[in-house]
Design a protein around this motif. Structure first.
Motif, PDB file in Angstrom:
ATOM      1  N   HIS A   1       0.847  -1.183   0.000  1.00 42.16           N
ATOM      2  CA  HIS A   1       0.000   0.000   0.000  1.00 42.16           C
ATOM      3  C   HIS A   1       0.883   1.233   0.000  1.00 42.16           C
ATOM      4  O   HIS A   1       1.868   1.325   0.736  1.00 42.16           O
ATOM      5  CB  HIS A   1      -0.922   0.003   1.237  1.00 42.16           C
ATOM      6  CG  HIS A   1      -2.014   1.021   1.160  1.00 42.16           C
ATOM      7  ND1 HIS A   1      -1.789   2.364   1.367  1.00 42.16           N
ATOM      8  CD2 HIS A   1      -3.332   0.888   0.885  1.00 42.16           C
ATOM      9  CE1 HIS A   1      -2.928   3.019   1.229  1.00 42.16           C
ATOM     10  NE2 HIS A   1      -3.886   2.143   0.938  1.00 42.16           N
ATOM     11  N   GLU A   2       0.515   2.192  -0.827  1.00 42.35           N
ATOM     12  CA  GLU A   2       1.229   3.455  -0.904  1.00 42.35           C
ATOM     13  C   GLU A   2       0.222   4.591  -0.796  1.00 42.35           C
ATOM     14  O   GLU A   2      -0.866   4.517  -1.347  1.00 42.35           O
ATOM     15  CB  GLU A   2       2.006   3.578  -2.217  1.00 42.35           C
ATOM     16  CG  GLU A   2       3.090   2.526  -2.406  1.00 42.35           C
ATOM     17  CD  GLU A   2       3.782   2.659  -3.750  1.00 42.35           C
ATOM     18  OE1 GLU A   2       3.343   3.534  -4.538  1.00 42.35           O
ATOM     19  OE2 GLU A   2       4.726   1.901  -4.007  1.00 42.35           O
ATOM     20  N   GLY A   3       0.603   5.660  -0.087  1.00 43.26           N
ATOM     21  CA  GLY A   3      -0.265   6.817   0.049  1.00 43.26           C
ATOM     22  C   GLY A   3      -1.053   6.787   1.336  1.00 43.26           C
ATOM     23  O   GLY A   3      -0.876   5.929   2.210  1.00 43.26           O
ATOM     24  N   SER A   4      -1.977   7.748   1.455  1.00 41.93           N
ATOM     25  CA  SER A   4      -2.771   7.897   2.680  1.00 41.93           C
ATOM     26  C   SER A   4      -3.907   6.892   2.777  1.00 41.93           C
ATOM     27  O   SER A   4      -4.362   6.565   3.871  1.00 41.93           O
ATOM     28  CB  SER A   4      -3.337   9.329   2.750  1.00 41.93           C
ATOM     29  OG  SER A   4      -4.161   9.585   1.616  1.00 41.93           O
TER      30      SER A   4
ATOM     31  N   HIS B   1      -7.116   7.174   1.596  1.00 36.41           N
ATOM     32  CA  HIS B   1      -8.498   7.657   1.720  1.00 36.41           C
ATOM     33  C   HIS B   1      -9.355   7.241   0.522  1.00 36.41           C
ATOM     34  O   HIS B   1     -10.550   7.030   0.651  1.00 36.41           O
ATOM     35  CB  HIS B   1      -8.506   9.183   1.856  1.00 36.41           C
ATOM     36  CG  HIS B   1      -7.887   9.666   3.135  1.00 36.41           C
ATOM     37  ND1 HIS B   1      -8.463   9.442   4.364  1.00 36.41           N
ATOM     38  CD2 HIS B   1      -6.734  10.350   3.374  1.00 36.41           C
ATOM     39  CE1 HIS B   1      -7.704   9.973   5.331  1.00 36.41           C
ATOM     40  NE2 HIS B   1      -6.643  10.531   4.742  1.00 36.41           N
TER      41      HIS B   1
ATOM     42  N   PRO C   1      -8.446   4.558  -2.103  1.00 41.68           N
ATOM     43  CA  PRO C   1      -7.487   3.611  -2.688  1.00 41.68           C
ATOM     44  C   PRO C   1      -7.977   3.030  -4.007  1.00 41.68           C
ATOM     45  O   PRO C   1      -9.158   2.737  -4.190  1.00 41.68           O
ATOM     46  CB  PRO C   1      -7.377   2.528  -1.617  1.00 41.68           C
ATOM     47  CG  PRO C   1      -8.684   2.576  -0.904  1.00 41.68           C
ATOM     48  CD  PRO C   1      -9.112   4.011  -0.909  1.00 41.68           C
TER      49      PRO C   1
ATOM     50  N   THR D   1      -2.744   1.994  -4.198  1.00 42.57           N
ATOM     51  CA  THR D   1      -2.192   3.343  -4.148  1.00 42.57           C
ATOM     52  C   THR D   1      -3.330   4.334  -4.031  1.00 42.57           C
ATOM     53  O   THR D   1      -4.501   3.953  -4.058  1.00 42.57           O
ATOM     54  CB  THR D   1      -1.357   3.631  -5.412  1.00 42.57           C
ATOM     55  OG1 THR D   1      -0.734   4.907  -5.275  1.00 42.57           O
ATOM     56  CG2 THR D   1      -2.234   3.626  -6.653  1.00 42.57           C
ATOM     57  N   ASP D   2      -2.984   5.614  -3.884  1.00 40.70           N
ATOM     58  CA  ASP D   2      -4.016   6.642  -3.769  1.00 40.70           C
ATOM     59  C   ASP D   2      -4.687   6.875  -5.111  1.00 40.70           C
ATOM     60  O   ASP D   2      -4.050   6.821  -6.169  1.00 40.70           O
ATOM     61  CB  ASP D   2      -3.408   7.953  -3.273  1.00 40.70           C
ATOM     62  CG  ASP D   2      -2.990   7.867  -1.808  1.00 40.70           C
ATOM     63  OD1 ASP D   2      -3.508   6.979  -1.114  1.00 40.70           O
ATOM     64  OD2 ASP D   2      -2.149   8.683  -1.374  1.00 40.70           O
TER      65      ASP D   2
ATOM     66  N   ASP E   1      -7.429  11.468  -3.929  1.00 38.67           N
ATOM     67  CA  ASP E   1      -6.376  11.624  -2.932  1.00 38.67           C
ATOM     68  C   ASP E   1      -5.205  12.426  -3.489  1.00 38.67           C
ATOM     69  O   ASP E   1      -4.609  13.261  -2.799  1.00 38.67           O
ATOM     70  CB  ASP E   1      -5.879  10.256  -2.466  1.00 38.67           C
ATOM     71  CG  ASP E   1      -6.803   9.638  -1.428  1.00 38.67           C
ATOM     72  OD1 ASP E   1      -7.592  10.393  -0.839  1.00 38.67           O
ATOM     73  OD2 ASP E   1      -6.738   8.422  -1.230  1.00 38.67           O
ATOM     74  N   LEU E   2      -4.864  12.179  -4.755  1.00 40.71           N
ATOM     75  CA  LEU E   2      -3.756  12.916  -5.357  1.00 40.71           C
ATOM     76  C   LEU E   2      -4.089  14.396  -5.480  1.00 40.71           C
ATOM     77  O   LEU E   2      -3.251  15.270  -5.218  1.00 40.71           O
ATOM     78  CB  LEU E   2      -3.423  12.329  -6.739  1.00 40.71           C
ATOM     79  CG  LEU E   2      -2.875  10.896  -6.730  1.00 40.71           C
ATOM     80  CD1 LEU E   2      -2.674  10.398  -8.162  1.00 40.71           C
ATOM     81  CD2 LEU E   2      -1.563  10.823  -5.960  1.00 40.71           C
TER      82      LEU E   2
ATOM     83  N   ALA F   1      -3.924  15.838  -2.033  1.00 46.42           N
ATOM     84  CA  ALA F   1      -2.540  16.004  -1.610  1.00 46.42           C
ATOM     85  C   ALA F   1      -1.887  17.184  -2.312  1.00 46.42           C
ATOM     86  O   ALA F   1      -1.131  17.962  -1.709  1.00 46.42           O
ATOM     87  CB  ALA F   1      -1.759  14.724  -1.886  1.00 46.42           C
TER      88      ALA F   1
ATOM     89  N   THR G   1      -0.461  20.532  -0.526  1.00 49.76           N
ATOM     90  CA  THR G   1       0.924  20.966  -0.756  1.00 49.76           C
ATOM     91  C   THR G   1       0.966  22.410  -1.239  1.00 49.76           C
ATOM     92  O   THR G   1       1.796  23.216  -0.786  1.00 49.76           O
ATOM     93  CB  THR G   1       1.595  20.046  -1.781  1.00 49.76           C
ATOM     94  OG1 THR G   1       1.569  18.706  -1.297  1.00 49.76           O
ATOM     95  CG2 THR G   1       3.032  20.470  -2.033  1.00 49.76           C
TER      96      THR G   1
END
Length: 210
Positions: free
Chosen positions: A154-157, A159, A161, A186-187, A191-192, A195, A199
């Motif tokens: 799993h990669e990312g937060s 929320h 997936p 992954t996200d 989510d991206l 994010a 940022t």
């Protein structure tokens, strides 16, 4: 004595016994004139008999309807059990062929199924299994579903997936999952975007403080 006095009137008698002593049967009522009379309540007896027949007919009709319903339920149950048995047998056979499908997928990934006789065999096998009800699932970008996918990384937060990497396809037969897909999660796009927005907001805050 005169001749008139010597003659005697014939003696008659009436047998009022209700049971015939010779036959043992019940005698009909006899009127005063000696003729047989019909029962006084003949009409009432006919009505009682008709009512009894109607009740008996209703009971037999209810019994027939109940038997018909029970037989219909029995047929549906037998048909359902037969279908379950057939589907179970098909699923067992298809499950044994999943390894062959994996080998064909690896051959396809290496370009071995682009042409030639093996490509025709692979296409016919896939078409035959799909016709029987086999479905594959597990493609990159699909939303992650723990009832269908088995995540090994799993990669990312996490929320939103999605499937980032598919290591092994999953298969289902009708409503039955034969094998879960082995995936990396992954996200997703949401989510991206979240994010990226966080940022950007952080960068703007840093710039304002300087």
């Amino acid at each position: 004595m005169s001749d008139g006095n010597s003659e005697q009137e014939p003696i008659t008698f009436v047998d009022n016994r209700k049971i015939d002593p010779e036959t043992g049967e019940i005698r009909e009522a006899v009127a005063d004139n000696g003729s047989a009379t019909a029962p006084a309540e003949a009409g009432d007896g006919a009505e009682v008999l008709a009512d009894a027949i109607s009740v008996e007919l209703a009971e037999r009709t209810a019994d027939l309807q109940r038997l018909t319903a029970e037989y219909a339920n029995y047929r549906r149950r037998v048909e359902r059990d037969r279908k379950v048995a057939i589907d179970t047998a098909k699923a067992a056979v298809v499950t044994e062929l999943l390894g062959v499908l994996d080998d064909l997928d690896r051959a396809r990934a290496h370009g071995d199924l682009e042409s030639g006789p093996l490509k025709g065999v692979a296409d016919k096998l896939a078409a035959a299994l799909q016709k029987q009800g086999l479905e594959e699932f597990g493609s990159e970008g699909e939303p992650f579903d723990p009832t269908l996918h088995e995540a090994v990384q799993h990669e990312g937060s996490g929320h939103d997936p999605v499937l980032g990497l598919v290591m092994r396809k999953g298969y289902r037969f009708g409503d039955r999952v034969l094998r879960h897909a082995l995936v990396g999660v992954t996200d997703g796009v949401a989510d991206l975007d979240r994010a990226a927005a966080e940022t950007e907001a952080s960068d703007d805050a840093d710039a304002n403080t300087q």
